[in-house]
Design an enzyme around this catalytic site. Structure first.
Site, PDB file in Angstrom:
ATOM      1  N   ASP A  33       0.858  -1.079   0.054  1.00 51.54           N
ATOM      2  CA  ASP A  33       0.021  -0.150   0.086  1.00 51.54           C
ATOM      3  C   ASP A  33       0.567   0.876  -0.175  1.00 51.54           C
ATOM      4  O   ASP A  33       1.904   0.689   0.534  1.00 51.54           O
ATOM      5  CB  ASP A  33      -1.241   0.083   1.590  1.00 51.54           C
ATOM      6  CG  ASP A  33      -1.465   1.484   1.508  1.00 51.54           C
ATOM      7  OD1 ASP A  33      -2.126   1.596   0.763  1.00 51.54           O
ATOM      8  OD2 ASP A  33      -1.657   2.099   2.164  1.00 51.54           O
ATOM      9  N   ASP A  35      -0.328   5.051   0.721  1.00 50.02           N
ATOM     10  CA  ASP A  35      -0.762   6.134   1.639  1.00 50.02           C
ATOM     11  C   ASP A  35      -0.045   5.620   3.223  1.00 50.02           C
ATOM     12  O   ASP A  35      -1.471   4.270   3.665  1.00 50.02           O
ATOM     13  CB  ASP A  35      -1.940   6.580   1.265  1.00 50.02           C
ATOM     14  CG  ASP A  35      -1.722   8.055   0.634  1.00 50.02           C
ATOM     15  OD1 ASP A  35      -0.781   8.088   0.084  1.00 50.02           O
ATOM     16  OD2 ASP A  35      -3.396   8.183   0.263  1.00 50.02           O
ATOM     17  N   ASP A 240      -1.890  -0.772   6.414  1.00 50.55           N
ATOM     18  CA  ASP A 240      -2.039  -0.285   7.440  1.00 50.55           C
ATOM     19  C   ASP A 240      -3.685   0.008   7.847  1.00 50.55           C
ATOM     20  O   ASP A 240      -4.036   0.034   8.824  1.00 50.55           O
ATOM     21  CB  ASP A 240      -1.055   1.394   7.434  1.00 50.55           C
ATOM     22  CG  ASP A 240      -2.340   2.462   6.864  1.00 50.55           C
ATOM     23  OD1 ASP A 240      -2.400   2.323   5.556  1.00 50.55           O
ATOM     24  OD2 ASP A 240      -2.012   3.164   7.168  1.00 50.55           O
TER      25      ASP A 240
END
Length: 296
Positions: A33, A35, A240
């Site tokens: 991922d 961001d 996250d």
């Protein structure tokens, strides 16, 4: 999209892994991922991850970027980190593969600039119409990317106006937020599912997209790698947020990057996952270097 420099086919990195008293050849892939994971949640900086990025490049380990971001956002970042591997955009809505990267792709593709694209997502206009219908059914006032000028997105996201323009060039996934009304996530998700759509929660926005996700896109991409390589594939995934869960479930080694800005369910849903000691690119860097050294 601005043409890229010529794509070089990545030479597979064969890693010797000790297992059950014998050595086996592995082709390792990292899927991440952006961001809040490889990029800092607030500053969008990736510099703390530079040592691990350099190590991956030196070892010729493919690095797959899998994000809610658009292709227009990801392509400049790929250039900045000298990445030439496939990438996944808009929460799995599309897979972009550099031309001539794979010798064989047994799937339907279409050409977009210097890439071949795989996608089963509905059109952006369909998503806009469906979001309006869902908002009306649930008495919600929503604000979507389709309604925002770049200045508005920059104001609420911390992006520059130039970055916001790239973020608004969407094709497969419609981010939005609730302005007024009570949002019942389970009811909204069920209503979305009845329309053949999926609702996911990212770091800052809710996302309405087709019945696709990062995990499905990752699985397709790993199958393409396996189709084009004789060695066994070992995948490492890092994320996250809630919209990374299915991606982390699809890889061999899941890694959870702490998210101090939200109560992410990843750690509790993935009890066998590695947990980074720090959020963002600092934690990303520590975990990747540790795994490449064979620790943990």
């Amino acid at each position: 999209m601005k043409p890229e420099s010529p794509i070089l086919f990545p030479i597979p990195k064969l890693l010797l892994l000790f297992h059950d008293s014998h050595y086996s050849l592995m082709f390792r892939i990292v899927i991440t991922d952006l961001d809040g994971t490889l990029l800092d949640h607030h500053t969008y900086d990736h510099l703390p991850a530079r040592p691990a990025l350099t190590k991956l490049k030196a070892m010729r380990v493919p690095l797959i970027l899998a994000s809610s971001k658009t292709a227009a956002e990801i392509i400049p970042f790929r250039r900045a980190i000298e990445n030439q591997d496939p990438f996944i955009v808009e929460n799995g809505g599309g897979i972009f593969i550099p031309r001539d990267y794979f010798s064989s792709i047994p799937l339907e593709t279409r050409e977009v600039g210097h890439f071949l694209t795989i996608s089963n997502a509905p059109s952006y206009r369909q998503l806009q119409e469906s979001l309006a219908q869902l908002a009306d059914q649930h008495n919600l006032e929503v604000e979507s990317f389709a309604q925002m000028p770049p200045s508005r997105l920059a104001e609420i996201s911390g992006l520059s106006e130039g970055q916001a323009r790239l973020a608004l060039q969407r094709e497969f996934d419609l981010p939005f937020r609730i302005l007024r009304g009570t949002f019942h996530s389970s009811q909204f998700a069920e209503a979305s599912h009845r329309l053949g759509l999926r609702i996911t929660r990212g770091g800052r926005f809710l996302h309405l997209g087709g019945d696709v996700n990062k995990g499905q896109a990752v699985t397709q991409l790993l199958e393409l790698y396996q189709h084009n390589h004789e060695e066994a594939i070992q995948s490492i995934g890092l994320g996250d947020s809630e919209n990374d869960l299915n991606m982390l479930e699809a890889v061999h080694i899941p890694v959870v990057i702490p998210n101090p800005s939200s109560q992410s369910p990843l750690a509790s849903r993935l009890p066998s996952a590695h947990i980074a000691r720090a959020p963002g690119p600092e934690g990303w860097n520590q975990v990747i270097l540790s795994l490449l050294r064979g620790e943990g």
